[in-house]
Design an enzyme around this catalytic site. Structure first.
Site, PDB file in Angstrom:
ATOM      1  N   GLY A 218      43.181  42.765  38.354  1.00 11.46           N
ATOM      2  CA  GLY A 218      42.401  42.031  39.343  1.00 11.46           C
ATOM      3  C   GLY A 218      42.287  40.564  38.960  1.00 11.46           C
ATOM      4  O   GLY A 218      43.186  39.983  38.345  1.00 11.46           O
ATOM      5  N   SER A 219      41.152  39.976  39.273  1.00 14.29           N
ATOM      6  CA  SER A 219      41.028  38.516  39.176  1.00 14.29           C
ATOM      7  C   SER A 219      40.956  37.959  37.766  1.00 14.29           C
ATOM      8  O   SER A 219      41.029  36.742  37.589  1.00 14.29           O
ATOM      9  CB  SER A 219      39.807  38.049  39.969  1.00 14.29           C
ATOM     10  N   VAL A 220      40.801  38.792  36.718  1.00 13.88           N
ATOM     11  CA  VAL A 220      40.876  38.222  35.375  1.00 13.88           C
ATOM     12  C   VAL A 220      42.279  37.657  35.122  1.00 13.88           C
ATOM     13  O   VAL A 220      42.461  36.767  34.280  1.00 13.88           O
ATOM     14  CB  VAL A 220      40.492  39.242  34.281  1.00 13.88           C
ATOM     15  N   PHE A 221      43.267  38.136  35.887  1.00 14.96           N
ATOM     16  CA  PHE A 221      44.631  37.608  35.737  1.00 14.96           C
ATOM     17  C   PHE A 221      44.735  36.163  36.218  1.00 14.96           C
ATOM     18  O   PHE A 221      45.703  35.469  35.903  1.00 14.96           O
ATOM     19  CB  PHE A 221      45.624  38.481  36.503  1.00 14.96           C
ATOM     20  N   LYS A 222      43.749  35.700  36.970  1.00 15.03           N
ATOM     21  CA  LYS A 222      43.776  34.310  37.434  1.00 15.03           C
ATOM     22  C   LYS A 222      43.773  33.321  36.277  1.00 15.03           C
ATOM     23  O   LYS A 222      44.150  32.155  36.459  1.00 15.03           O
ATOM     24  CB  LYS A 222      42.603  34.053  38.383  1.00 15.03           C
TER      25      LYS A 222
END
Length: 484
Positions: A218-222
């Site tokens: 999810g958004s931790v990959f941002k």
């Protein structure tokens, strides 16, 4: 010599040759493999004839051998067994050494590793009783206890690292199991425990921190997407990005939406604001601008795809090999086929915290003999240059904004600068999302980097988000380290 006798002689000679080759192959090629095979009764009996080395956390044994009055002489015991089950693994007379350090460092604990040859020779010459060596771990017991208590009965994992050295400060995987049930000398009860553990649909034997079925981040990959953007030289924290309520994607009628079903800012945001508010549409657009290869290259710098041993083998985190434009947008926000371990996510934050340098994670601080002398000590080792100090500084600024005024405010610690990133990862139609948080503290002098994943939203279910579910767990673990 007549023909029948010649044929018989050839057959007998061939049989002797086959027997010679087979015995040579077993003695010189397969010997180690057969000796180390779990369940090898002869090897196990030999291993129980001498004391196995202890596994220590802050000087306290979390695995030790105790003398018994039965024929096996020693029994392996695990104080606080469940808490450390995925660190220690188990040592069973029926099933051998499995999981955790009992398996990964079996040779050292048993005392028959190749690097202990001269020590064994000394034992033989002096008449000293041979024994295995003890492993002193990097685990901070306060961080380990805090992770255990904060995660509670929810499925998931917590991993904490010292970003400057790579030392693992906490490693928790839920659900857990009690290794004492497998080390008992009551073999009937051991078999029953083994069957129950393997039939359990929750899979307590799986170490979710470093393996099993990997998670969409999810958004931790941002963090990775932002690092790729900043490293490209085309973007900085003030670069303006489109942040509509729905991002139109080419080659498909499906659009990319934000978690709150509205636009980011006034429809345009800068990169820092996009990270602060976790704007999917802005990062999806950014992913298509950068392209799949740039995302893969950046992820590799942070450890994706690498074979790592801590010393337990870590399943490599993965990026999709081929991506069209919609898949690039989805991958940029940690969806599509991006898959990670919690350790990998902790490594992402640790690299940012350490000014762009990613250190090799390790769990064994040093090994000690029975007389407590230090046999070997692990030296911190650089794994890669994930990014430059300048880019790491910009990422830190962005991640601090997430905690100060963005989606990660529940990770705040009074009087301490905290950097972080939330994530809410979809993983199936109608399923509650996985809740993520990763970050480090203090942001100006990092002592701990942490990653938390709570499977299927934990107690919050469908209403879960990384900021509401995972961030408070991470805060408690960070507090346990920086408040000492």
């Amino acid at each position: 010599m007549n023909a029948p006798i010649r044929k018989l002689a050839l057959v007998v000679t061939a049989m002797f040759c086959a027997l010679f080759v087979a015995s040579t192959w077993i003695v010189y090629v397969q010997a180690d493999e057969l000796r180390d095979k779990p369940g090898n009764r002869r090897t196990l009996l030999a291993s129980y004839s001498q004391e196995r080395g202890a596994i220590l956390v802050a000087g306290e044994a979390i695995a030790r051998s105790e003398e018994t009055s039965d024929e096996l002489k020693y029994q392996r015991t695990y104080p606080k067994g469940k808490l450390n089950s995925h660190l220690t693994g188990y040592f069973s007379f029926i099933y051998g050494a499995g999981g955790g350090l009992e398996s990964a460092e079996n040779g050292l604990l048993a005392g028959d590793a190749d690097q202990l040859f001269y020590r064994r020779l000394g034992d033989l010459l002096t008449g000293r009783q041979p024994s295995g060596v003890s492993l002193e771990l990097t685990i901070d017991p306060r961080a380990q206890e805090a992770a255990q208590n904060a995660l509670g009965n929810q499925k998931g994992s917590v991993v904490a690292l010292d970003p400057k050295t790579g030392a693992i400060l906490a490693l928790i995987s839920h659900p857990q199991y009690d290794p004492n049930t497998l080390s008992s000398h009551n073999l009937d009860s051991v078999q029953q425990a083994w069957a129950a553990l393997n039939e359990d649909s929750e899979r307590p034997l799986v170490n979710r921190a470093i393996g099993g079925d990997l998670y969409p981040p999810g958004s931790v990959f941002k963090i990775i997407t932002a690092a790729a953007a900043l490293s490209s030289g085309r973007f900085d924290t003030n670069s303006q990005l489109p942040g509509p309520a729905v991002l139109d994607l080419p080659q498909t009628t499906a659009g990319l939406v934000n978690d709150w079903r509205g636009q980011c800012g006034d429809g345009t945001v800068n990169l820092l604001q996009a990270m602060e508010d976790s704007c999917n549409t802005a990062f999806g657009w950014l992913g298509m601008q950068l392209g799949g290869q740039a995302l893969r290259d950046e992820a590799a710098k942070f450890g994706f795809g690498q074979q790592i041993g801590i010393p337990m083998s870590v399943t490599p985190s993965t990026m999709p090999e081929q991506m069209n434009a919609p898949q690039e947008a989805q991958s940029a926000i940690g969806q599509y086929d991006v898959r990670v371990t919690p350790l990998q996510v902790a490594m992402m934050s640790a690299a940012v915290a350490n000014q762009g340098t990613l250190m090799q994670p390790f769990l064994v601080k040093q090994t000690r003999g029975s007389d407590l002398e230090v046999i070997d000590q692990t030296a911190p080792r650089e794994l890669s240059k994930a990014t430059t100090p300048e880019v790491a500084g910009q990422l830190t600024q962005m991640m601090e904004a997430v905690v100060t005024s963005g989606t990660g405010t529940r990770a705040r610690i009074s009087g301490v600068r905290v950097a972080g990133k939330t994530g809410t990862a979809q993983h199936g139609e109608g399923l509650a999302p996985h809740a993520w948080f990763t970050g480090f503290a203090p942001a100006d002098d990092p002592a701990i980097a942490v990653a938390v994943v709570v499977e299927d939203g934990g107690d919050a279910g469908m209403s879960a988000g990384g900021g509401s579910v995972a961030a408070p767990i991470a805060r408690q673990v960070m507090e346990a380290v920086i408040s000492r």
